[in-house]
Structures are given as C-alpha cells and as structure tokens.
Design a protein around this motif. Structure first.
Motif, short mmCIF file in Angstrom:
data_model
loop_
_atom_site.label_atom_id
_atom_site.label_comp_id
_atom_site.label_asym_id
_atom_site.label_seq_id
_atom_site.Cartn_x
_atom_site.Cartn_y
_atom_site.Cartn_z
N UNK B 330 -64.68 69.19 81.84
CA UNK B 330 -65.25 70.53 81.69
C UNK B 330 -65.56 70.84 80.23
N UNK B 333 -68.68 69.22 79.32
CA UNK B 333 -69.80 69.98 79.88
C UNK B 333 -70.06 71.22 79.05
N UNK B 369 -62.36 85.48 85.61
CA UNK B 369 -62.32 84.62 86.78
C UNK B 369 -63.69 84.04 87.11
N UNK B 370 -64.69 84.86 86.89
CA UNK B 370 -66.03 84.43 87.27
C UNK B 370 -66.72 83.67 86.15
N UNK B 372 -66.46 80.59 85.02
CA UNK B 372 -66.98 79.27 85.35
C UNK B 372 -68.13 79.38 86.33
N UNK B 373 -68.02 80.33 87.22
CA UNK B 373 -69.11 80.56 88.17
C UNK B 373 -70.38 80.87 87.42
N UNK B 375 -71.00 80.05 84.31
CA UNK B 375 -71.45 78.87 83.58
C UNK B 375 -72.27 77.97 84.50
N UNK B 376 -71.73 77.73 85.70
CA UNK B 376 -72.41 76.85 86.63
C UNK B 376 -73.80 77.37 86.98
N UNK B 377 -73.84 78.62 87.41
CA UNK B 377 -75.15 79.14 87.78
C UNK B 377 -76.04 79.30 86.56
N UNK B 379 -76.19 77.29 84.01
CA UNK B 379 -76.81 76.01 83.73
C UNK B 379 -78.02 75.78 84.62
N UNK B 380 -77.86 76.07 85.91
CA UNK B 380 -78.98 75.87 86.84
C UNK B 380 -80.16 76.74 86.42
N UNK C 105 -78.38 68.17 84.61
CA UNK C 105 -77.62 69.32 84.14
C UNK C 105 -77.50 70.35 85.25
N UNK C 106 -78.59 70.54 85.97
CA UNK C 106 -78.57 71.48 87.08
C UNK C 106 -77.52 71.06 88.09
N UNK C 109 -74.23 71.93 86.94
CA UNK C 109 -74.05 73.36 87.11
C UNK C 109 -73.67 73.71 88.54
N UNK C 110 -74.36 73.11 89.49
CA UNK C 110 -74.05 73.38 90.90
C UNK C 110 -72.62 72.94 91.21
N UNK C 112 -70.05 72.76 89.21
CA UNK C 112 -69.11 73.73 88.65
C UNK C 112 -69.10 74.99 89.49
N UNK C 113 -70.29 75.42 89.88
CA UNK C 113 -70.40 76.63 90.69
C UNK C 113 -69.62 76.49 91.99
N UNK C 116 -65.77 76.48 91.67
CA UNK C 116 -65.19 77.78 91.40
C UNK C 116 -65.42 78.76 92.54
N UNK C 120 -62.38 80.68 94.08
CA UNK C 120 -62.30 82.13 94.13
C UNK C 120 -62.18 82.65 95.55
#
Lengths: 253, 405, 300
Positions: B330, B333, B369-370, B372-373, B375-377, B379-380, C105-106, C109-110, C112-113, C116, C120
């Motif tokens: 992570x 990343x 809490x959100x 990482x969420x 970060x992920x979205x 990046x996309x 990278x996308x 990202x997915x 990681x999304x 989490x 959650x």
C-alpha cells in the motif's frame, strides 16, 4: 575504400525468412539505395545492421571491424546512424532537446558531474546547445527550436529525424524511406539535403520507393525481393535489368 | 467499428435529449444495478438508500453534462481569443514568479512559529514523502520504469539506520551514508536482472521484490525483531544537540527536501536526465542514437533508490521506531499515486502530489475510514479524467508550443 | 506424508488455477494485469458466507443442505460475474486506448476500493463460514483426506474441462481466441469486441467466485485481505504457465499449489507466502514467457 561490408546476412523469424544471404559492400562517400517491393526485407536489413535485430547468420563489418551482434548504442558510437520509417521522435521533448539528447554518445557528463556542475560540465552543455542549433540550421528547422516535436508538420518531423541522426556524428547514415509521404516539392528538398550530407562527407544508404529519388541520387542500387538480393548495380544497369523490372519496376513513378 | 461508434453516438444524443425516455431510464437502471450489487453486503435498507442517492447523483450529472459541454466550449473559446494561458502569463512575467516564491518560502520557513505540534508533525511526514516521491519520480517519471515495490528501498534505508544505530551505536551522520549506499546498491542489484523485462513484467518483479523484503523483515526475528519492530533509535545530533524537538526536526527535513529537489533537478536538466526522458519516450530510438539504455536504466534505479534510502533513514530517525507495517505494498501504491497525481516526471508536480496526499487524509480525519476508499476511486477517476496529473513535465519551465492544458 | 502434501497441493493448486484463469484470459485479450481480480475471489468467499447465512436464516439450509449450497454457489457466481462485468465497464473500458500505465493504475485503484469496500461493509475481523459439515473424510494408510478437499479438486478439474471445451468448441470461445490474437482483425470480421471482453470478464469472475467459495468452505474463515495474497499467487501461476495461455494457467496453478505445499512442509512453513514471489521472480528472470508461452519480439 569500403566502409561497410555485409556478408551472407540472414534473418529468420521462426518460419519466416526475412532476409536470406544478402551480400553487398558500400564505398565511403557514396549514396546507395536499397529498393524492393514491400516486405522484401529492407527494414529488417537495416535493423540487423544497427543492432536492433540480431541476425541469424552472416557477418557485418564496418571500417574493418566486425559489428555483427553488437548492441545498437555501440554501433552508433562506432559511427552508424539511422532514421526510422515511421518516425520515432521523442514526442514530449522540444525540437532542440531532441537534437541535444542525440549528442549523447559524443559527450561524457555523468551523474555526478551533473550534480556538481563544474566548469567542464557547463562548457559541455554550452557546446551541446550550440551544436544542436547548428544541426537544426542544417535541416532548416532552427526557427522551431522550442516547439514540441510532435507539433511539427510531417515533413519537418522527417527532417528532424535526419538532424537527430546527424547529431550522433556518424560516418554512415541509414535513412529509411526519407521521402515517404512527401509531395514533389518536399521530395526534391529532401534530395538536396541528402546530397548536402554527402558533401559533408557522410556515406549514405537509403531505403526508398520513390524511383525519381533512387535514380536521381544513388550511385549504387541494391534490389531485394522476398529477402533475397536479386540485383545490384548503377541506376542505368538496374533500370534495364529484367529481373528487377519483373519484380518491381512494373509501376511507373 | 465505425458503425458501432455511430450507433452509440445516436444513443448518447438520445440520452441527453431531455424528452426521450432514455434520459430518465438510464440513470435509474445504472443506480439500480449498482444498488443490487451492494445489496448482499449491507442489506435492503442500505441498498435502497444507495439506490436513491445514486439516482439523484446520476440525474444531476446527466443534467449538468449537457451544460458542461457548452460551458467548456465557451471557456476554451475565450481562452483562445485572448490567447493567454495561465501558465504562459505566469511563466512570462518575472515579477509575480519571484514574489510567489518569496511568499511561499516565507510561509514554509515560518510554520513552526505559528502552527500546532500536530501540524508540524504532518509537515515533517510530508517532507519525508516528498523525498521518497522524488526518488520514485526519477524511476517512473523520468525514465518511465514502473516500480511497484519502491517501498523496499525505503525499508532498507530505514532498517539499516535502525540497526546501525541500535546494534552498532552509529550516529545518524555516520549511518546515513551507509544506509543510502545500501539502498542504492539494492536498487542496482534488483535492476540488473529486472530491467531485462518489459513494462508489465518489470512492475510485477518489483512488486515481488517489495513483498519479499517485507516478508523478510517480518520473519527474520533474530535480526529485525519481526513484527515487533526496532525501537530506541536515536535522532540525529547537530552540533552536539539532539534534534528531538519537533521544530528543529522540521527545519532539518526542510533542508533535506531542498537538497533533494536541488540535486534531482540538476540531474534532470543534464545529459543524464535527457537520456532518461529519451528512454521513457522511445527506448528503441534512444539506443539508436547511442544511449546505452541498459546502463541508464540501472542508473535511474540506483539514483531513485538512493533517495528512498535517505527518506527511510530520516523516517527512522524521526519516529525512533521502525516496523514492517510501515513498508507494505500500500505504501508503494501511495508513493506511486503521489508521482502520478503530480504528473510523471514533473518535479514541482510531485512535490505538490506528495504534500496533497499526506495532508489531505490528515485534514479529513473524521472520514478517516473512507480514506482508502477515496484513494482507490481517486486513482480510477484520475486515470480516466486526468492521467497526466497536475503538472505536465516541463510546462512551467519553458514556453511550450501549445496553449491548452 | 508425501501423498498427503500432494493432495493438499492439488487442492490449493486447483483454487489457484481457477483464479489464474481469470488473469490469463484478461491479459490475453487486453494486455492488462487485472489487479482487481483477486478481490473478486475475495468477494466470492464473502458472498458465499452471506448467502448461505441468508438461506440458513430463512430455514432453507435446515430443509435441504445441498439445495442451499447449490443456490449459494449460483448466486455467488452471478454476483461476482456482475461485479467483474461492472468493473470492466467503469474502470477499464474508458482506458482502452490509453497508455499501458493507465489501466494498470486503475486496476490497482479498483483493488484498493474493493478491499476497503468489503472492510467497511463487513467489518475488519474475520468472517466465519457456518460450520455445516464436519471435517469428515476418510483415512488411508494413516493419512486423512477430507471430503472437502476431494470436492475442491473435483470441482476445479471439472470447471477447467468445461472451460477448455468452451474455448475450443463454441462460437464464443473461438471469438475470444480471435480477439486475443488480433483485436482489429476480429472486429473486422464482425466480432463484437465489447461483448467478447465482457464475456471474458464474466467467465473469469465466475471461476474466481467458485474458488473463493470453496476456500471459504475449506478454511472456514475469510478476511477482506485474502484477495491480495491469493491474487499475487494466482498471477504467479498464470505467469508460470505463460500469461495469456489458458492451459498454461491451469498447469501453472496446480504446479504452484504443489510447490507451495511441498515447500511449506519440507523447507519452512513461515515463508509459505514468499515461495510464490520467489518463483515469480525466478521465472520472470529466466523465461518470462512461462512454460507454455511464446516470446514476443517487438516489431520496429
């Protein structure tokens, strides 16, 4: 004196015989053209000569040194430069930077020198920039020095490719279809440029499809068809060679 | 293929036409689909809420996209007619540039005087990440070599200082050169075999290397104390005085950051930097003009790892404790995201990227809490809408031929 | 003892193979390493537990365990395929013409999304698979083999056979192979690229779902982070067999499972996860095209 000697050069890609036992010699200061129908193996030949592809068999020697199997960067250092059929410029760099980076193998500043920036480094950088501008003037692109290279029109990009090759200070230049996609005006300008290069002492090998160019400036022509050399000679000889006519010269230019 | 494209253009036109059923139906269907996917994880009530929220969101989006298009067209029109872009104005006039820098530096230098300790702490961390990100910027941004395991060099730098300090009593200044050389050398060692691979494979090998380093740190209890980590690391001593105090460490890091940026920038604007960018742009063309691409890729890896090692040592000295937890995939990343966000190859961009990605999560602590969420979205979305990042390299430093961003 | 480890290896290997297939198929078609694929596997595991829990609550499990299980499988597969399909449409399709870095990278990202997202919505602690079947098995020459292991091996093998048939005998399968070889040509002969890509993702995700569910049954516990490790290992398997090659992925998965099992018992169990990475690096350095792949030269 023969600058380049190619002996029985062969390249197979799996089952495909791209070039088969090609043999020819290039005199210093001359302009040689390699012609042949599409797929004849011309670009593969260039790739073998410049170290991008390793030949399956055969030998290449330059200035009496064996260079078969050498890597590209070493071959450039020895004095052979090439341009690409479908232009491989450094798009994100400016025109000037393209030429500056092409002087890489003729300059020597390393990582530490660039951090410490002593006088030798600064002097070298200045020379690099000056020379770059000179090379640009040679091909008529000095006004575009700061332009991003991929913003240039097609014809200028082709000339930039050549300037880049010149910047490596070669003795032999391999130009892959320098007039491809050009109108008659641009084509004759390119022919002038090539002749100018010859006057500057460069030896030139061209891959060309445009017969006017080939017949107009070459001293020697090598004809390939399906990977095999089917003829070699002066423009006059080639024009009359029945094998060549049969394989290729059916189209009038 | 053009037929398909023509078809969807018609469909799209239909969908933006407010009167057609597609305009209402499509967002609803998409919202329904996503809510259904969500259903097993949270139950009916939450899924229903999601459905409603998404529908509203998508409707607004639909309505706006029609306007957005005309807005951007008008905006570009104005821009072109006036023919000035923010960057060129900024780059041309000397006075504002000088003043901006002065204000910026003034602000940065005076932070410890007015900021809370917590904020200074965050800035110190940001500084460490700036150094780290610049290191990766050299590898990924300049030379175009994808490294997904950069954290390994960070870890090597950190742990080597930790061990040299706790086990052999070396002070920071004596240990730093060793840590940095060790990290740099590892970069070199990894690169020798790895660089024979192209793009994707190189990425995976570096990822593997990063994970192996972490696993070793986690399991080699006798040396690294495994998951417990190594504590009791001393801070650096300057003129006999330990730099334990936060504000002192802040200036210390600032100096290092300045040094890093200075050195990286010098290398960038030199024969070596040019060779790296050439390799990134077109490797075959690079070797065809005489660049020994293998050697230069090695240099990039070693140079980048050098800075990661430095950042690692600084990190260990600051936290006075290291454990394998800080050196996960992570992290790699995250650092990569900083470089991409800033703009591959752009030095100021990467500074900004690092600062943003360190400060933003801290500022939004409540929705931690959100994080990482996001970060992920993020990046996309970044890849879809702005893959070149904040700054395209070199755009601020010279007048480019294009006016549009 | 050795045979025991072999069976363990085949069990784990079957799972790896199923996941690896998803990686290899997507790479073959899009030249993309679908980082998010491991998370689909993880979703399959979670969904399995969730659905089975649901069926237990409504009394179906007590009524008929096989029915509940079958429905669980079907629902998991359907949902995971839907996830895979959706991910492709949202995160990869817009980037089809971008540089190679962007979709990668996308994908990260997915990944990681999703991790989490599950953390959650389902909590960070392990989720337990309902203890429905005892560790029943049979003994042979002093070694125990559980029925679940046999189940996993059989199901994996069966699915691989079906996939093979699908790829070689059906029209869609042929279309998939065509697209993997040359996208432009395939579209020029009338194959709908979007459909083929979607089908690829759907199938890959379905297989991963089954793998996830079986693992949940086997270990009894799942966690939102299992996707990452399993993903890396399955990817290693795909590379080992030759990325882009379907038989390669199957073979690679099984081989990796065996190697891991045997190394864990004969060399060192602590570094179990490291073996995959080490193998990965070794193959990439020696023969990146894997066992069944072909090396590609760049055309200038």
């Amino acid at each position: 004196m023969y600058l380049l000697e190619v002996r029985d050069l062969t390249k197979h890609f799996g089952g495909i015989r791209a070039i088969e036992e090609v043999r020819f010699r290039v005199r210093e200061g001359s302009i040689t053209s390699i012609i042949g129908p599409n797929g004849a193996g011309k670009t593969t030949l260039f790739n073998c000569l410049t170290g991008i592809t390793q030949p399956t068999k055969g030998r290449v020697s330059f200035l009496d040194t064996e260079i078969t199997g050498f890597r590209s960067s070493s071959i450039v250092k020895l004095g052979i430069a090439r341009t690409f059929q479908n232009i491989r410029l450094f798009k994100e760099m400016s025109v000037l930077e393209n030429i500056m980076v092409s002087q890489h193998c003729r300059t020597g500043a390393g990582l530490f020198a660039s951090i410490l920036r002593g006088n030798a480094f600064k002097k070298e950088e200045k020379i690099i920039e000056e020379k770059a501008l000179e090379y640009l003037e040679l091909v008529g692109l000095e006004d575009f020095a700061e332009t991003l290279s991929w913003n240039l029109p097609y014809g200028s990009q082709k000339r930039l490719e050549i300037a880049r090759a010149i910047a490596t200070e070669p003795r032999l230049m391999l130009l892959d279809e320098p007039t491809a996609g050009m109108n008659p005006q641009e084509t004759s300008e390119m022919m002038e440029l090539i002749k100018k290069l010859q006057e500057l002492g460069k030896t030139i090998i061209l891959i060309e499809h445009d017969m006017k160019v080939v017949m107009g400036i070459s001293e020697n022509i090598v004809v390939l068809d399906h990977g095999v050399k089917i003829a070699e000679g002066t423009p006059g000889e080639i024009r009359k060679n029945p094998l060549v006519i049969e394989a290729y010269l059916g189209k009038e230019h | 293929m053009t037929e398909q494209r023509a078809e969807s253009k018609e469909q799209r036109a239909k969908n933006t036409d407010k009167k057609s059923p597609g305009f209402v139906l499509r967002p609803l269907i998409i919202a329904l689909w996503l809510a259904l996917l969500f259903l097993p994880f949270r139950g009916i009530k939450d899924a229903l809420i999601l459905f409603v929220m998404l529908s509203i969101l998508l409707f607004i989006f639909r309505a706006l996209s029609g306007y957005a298009k005309t807005l951007t067209e008008k905006f570009n029109g104005i821009r072109q007619s006036v023919n000035i872009s923010l960057e060129t104005v900024y780059a041309r006039s000397k006075i504002p540039q000088f003043v901006t820098y002065l204000l910026l530096f003034g602000f940065i230098l005076s932070v410890p005087f007015f900021a809370k300790d917590y904020f200074i702490d965050v800035l110190i961390l940001a500084g460490i990440y700036v150094i780290l990100a610049q290191g990766l910027n050299v590898v990924v941004g300049f030379a175009g070599l994808l490294n997904l395991g950069f954290v390994a060099f960070y870890a090597i730098g950190a742990y080597s200082y930790a061990l040299l300090n706790t086990k052999m009593g070396l002070g920071f200044w004596s240990a730093l050169p060793l840590s940095v050389v060790l990290a740099s050398f590892s970069g070199f060692l990894l690169a020798v075999p790895a660089l024979r691979l192209k793009g994707d494979y190189l990425a995976i090998v570096t990822l593997g290397f990063g994970e192996i380093v972490r696993l070793v740190l986690n399991n080699w209890d006798s040396v690294t104390k495994g998951p417990n980590g190594i504590g009791g690391i001393e801070p650096p001593y300057l003129f006999g005085m330990p730099l334990g105090r936060l504000s002192y460490y802040y200036y210390f890091i600032l100096a290092f950051v300045a040094l890093t940026v200075f050195m990286v920038r010098r290398v960038y604007k030199s024969r070596t930097g040019r060779a790296w960018v050439a390799i990134r742009e077109d490797e075959i063309a690079s070797s065809s003009i005489g660049i020994n691409t293998t050697a230069y890729k090695l240099y990039a890896f070693a140079f980048g790892a050098f800075w990661a090692g430095a950042a690692g040592a600084l990190f260990a000295a600051k936290m006075q404790f290291v454990s394998p937890e800080s050196f996960t995939f992570m992290e790699s990343v995250l650092i990569l995201s900083m470089v991409i966000l800033g703009g591959l190859g752009s030095i100021p961009g990467v500074i900004l990227g690092a600062v943003i990605l360190v400060i933003l999560p801290e500022m939004l602590r409540e929705i931690q809490l959100y994080r990482m969420l996001a970060l992920g979205s993020g990046l996309v979305l970044l890849m879809i809408f702005r893959p070149q990042g904040l700054f395209r390299p070199g755009r601020l430093s010279r007048l480019a031929g294009r006016a549009n961003l | 003892m050795f045979v025991q480890q072999v069976i363990n290896g085949l069990t784990v290997g079957g799972v790896y193979a199923l996941i690896a297939l998803g990686y290899t198929m997507v790479y073959g078609i899009l030249d993309l390493i679908n980082f998010a694929h491991g998370e689909i596997y993880m979703l399959g595991a979670y969904l399995g537990i969730i659905f089975l829990g649901f069926f237990t609550v409504i009394g179906l499990t007590a009524y008929s365990l096989p029915l509940a299980l079958a429905l669980t499988f079907i629902l998991s597969i359907v949902f995971c395929s839907a996830y895979g399909f959706t991910i492709e449409k949202i995160a990869y399709k817009p980037l089809r013409n971008a540089s190679r870095l962007s979709p990668l990278i996308s994908a990260i990202g997915v990944s990681i999304f999703l991790q989490n997202y599950v953390m959650l919505t389902q909590g960070a602690t392990d989720k337990v698979f309902p203890h429905l079947f005892e560790e029943t098995g049979f003994e042979m020459q002093g070694m125990t083999f559980t029925y679940i292991q046999i189940f996993i091996i059989v199901v994996s093998a069966a699915l691989m056979m079906f996939l093979n048939l699908f790829i070689t005998k059906t029209r869609m399968g042929k279309a998939m192979r065509a697209v993997a070889q040359d996208k432009t040509m395939a579209s020029l002969v009338g194959i709908n690229i979007d459909t083929v890509i979607s089908v690829t993702f759907v199938i890959g995700s379905g297989l991963a779902a089954v793998a996830g569910l079986m693992v949940a049954m086997y270990y009894g516990l799942v966690n939102y982070s299992i996707g990452y490790i399993a993903g890396i290992k399955a990817f290693t398997a795909a590379v080992l067999g030759g990325i882009g090659s379907i038989p390669g992925a199957m073979f690679g998965g099984i081989l990796l499972g065996l190697v891991e099992s045997l190394s864990a018992s004969y060399i060192s169990p602590e570094y179990k996860d490291a073996y995959a990475f080490i193998i990965l690096i070794i193959i990439l350095l020696i023969k990146p095209s894997g066992l069944f792949g072909k090396s590609q030269e760049e055309k200038v």
